[in-house]
Design an enzyme around this catalytic site. Structure first.
Site, mmCIF file in Angstrom:
data_model
loop_
_atom_site.group_PDB
_atom_site.id
_atom_site.type_symbol
_atom_site.label_atom_id
_atom_site.label_comp_id
_atom_site.label_asym_id
_atom_site.label_seq_id
_atom_site.Cartn_x
_atom_site.Cartn_y
_atom_site.Cartn_z
ATOM 1 N N ASN A 1 0.845 -1.181 0.000
ATOM 2 C CA ASN A 1 0.000 0.000 0.000
ATOM 3 C C ASN A 1 0.885 1.237 0.000
ATOM 4 O O ASN A 1 1.949 1.271 0.611
ATOM 5 C CB ASN A 1 -1.001 -0.006 1.161
ATOM 6 C CG ASN A 1 -0.398 -0.173 2.537
ATOM 7 O OD1 ASN A 1 0.593 -0.863 2.730
ATOM 8 N ND2 ASN A 1 -1.024 0.451 3.529
ATOM 9 N N GLU B 1 0.370 5.276 0.573
ATOM 10 C CA GLU B 1 -0.508 6.372 0.962
ATOM 11 C C GLU B 1 -0.067 7.665 0.294
ATOM 12 O O GLU B 1 1.055 7.785 -0.190
ATOM 13 C CB GLU B 1 -0.509 6.523 2.482
ATOM 14 C CG GLU B 1 -1.107 5.329 3.176
ATOM 15 C CD GLU B 1 -1.090 5.432 4.683
ATOM 16 O OE1 GLU B 1 -1.772 4.613 5.320
ATOM 17 O OE2 GLU B 1 -0.406 6.318 5.253
ATOM 18 N N CYS C 1 -3.940 0.514 -2.694
ATOM 19 C CA CYS C 1 -3.797 -0.666 -1.846
ATOM 20 C C CYS C 1 -2.757 -1.628 -2.411
ATOM 21 O O CYS C 1 -2.451 -1.609 -3.603
ATOM 22 C CB CYS C 1 -5.134 -1.388 -1.732
ATOM 23 S SG CYS C 1 -6.450 -0.391 -1.009
ATOM 24 N N GLU D 1 -2.981 -4.833 -2.964
ATOM 25 C CA GLU D 1 -3.513 -5.765 -3.948
ATOM 26 C C GLU D 1 -3.512 -5.159 -5.348
ATOM 27 O O GLU D 1 -3.092 -5.791 -6.321
ATOM 28 C CB GLU D 1 -4.949 -6.179 -3.575
ATOM 29 C CG GLU D 1 -5.058 -6.866 -2.230
ATOM 30 C CD GLU D 1 -5.313 -5.918 -1.063
ATOM 31 O OE1 GLU D 1 -5.959 -6.355 -0.091
ATOM 32 O OE2 GLU D 1 -4.871 -4.752 -1.105
ATOM 33 N N CYS E 1 -10.159 -4.614 0.421
ATOM 34 C CA CYS E 1 -11.285 -3.681 0.492
ATOM 35 C C CYS E 1 -12.215 -3.905 -0.703
ATOM 36 O O CYS E 1 -11.901 -4.651 -1.628
ATOM 37 C CB CYS E 1 -10.764 -2.245 0.529
ATOM 38 S SG CYS E 1 -10.093 -1.657 -1.056
ATOM 39 N N CYS F 1 -10.674 -3.092 -4.148
ATOM 40 C CA CYS F 1 -9.738 -4.131 -4.583
ATOM 41 C C CYS F 1 -10.478 -5.386 -5.042
ATOM 42 O O CYS F 1 -10.093 -6.021 -6.022
ATOM 43 C CB CYS F 1 -8.753 -4.478 -3.472
ATOM 44 S SG CYS F 1 -7.495 -3.205 -3.238
#
Length: 140
Positions: A54, A56, A65, A67, A98, A101
């Site tokens: 991930n 940010e 993310c 994934e 999430c 994803c």
């Protein structure tokens, strides 16, 4: 030990190994705001693994993310067939993909296996269909 099946249905790649690669990738996460690092390891049908973390951003909506990072890396290298993805947030908690994803993965691999847990000894293997029962894909 759980083994993941390849496209031919043969058992081969250990789920524990894929999870360990996801967990190792976490160290490269860029998480200055949440401090919540996540790593992912994506297994292609051909047996190649792409990792992701991930990342940010000060503009929170630009955060990506782990994934999706792994998928984008693989797709940008020409991969289109995927069999499994492992996701690790370390031993703090099990980290499930999430909703964004899940839908993103559905576009490329609606039958992918999703491996999560808190260690290589405590894994859950689910299908994407279990996590996203009503995913959709636009038809041309």
């Amino acid at each position: 030990m759980d083994y993941l099946k390849n496209d031919a249905g043969a058992e081969g790649y250990p789920a524990e190994k894929l999870y360990a690669l996801a967990d190792a990738a976490r160290k490269n996460a860029y998480v200055p705001f949440s401090g919540f690092s996540v790593g992912a390891a994506l297994l292609t049908a051909g047996g190649k693994v792409y990792t992701g973390v991930n990342v940010e951003n000060s503009s929170y909506g630009a955060t990506i993310c782990a994934e999706r990072t792994a998928f984008v890396k693989a797709i940008s290298e020409g991969e289109r067939a995927f069999t499994a993805i492992a996701v690790s947030a370390g031993d703090v908690q099990e980290s499930l993909p999430c909703g964004i994803c899940r839908q993103f993965m559905y576009e490329f691999a609606p039958d992918i296996k999703v491996i999560t847990g808190t260690s290589a000894d405590a894994l859950a293997v689910r299908t994407l269909g279990e996590l996203l029962p009503l995913g959709f894909k636009l038809e041309k």
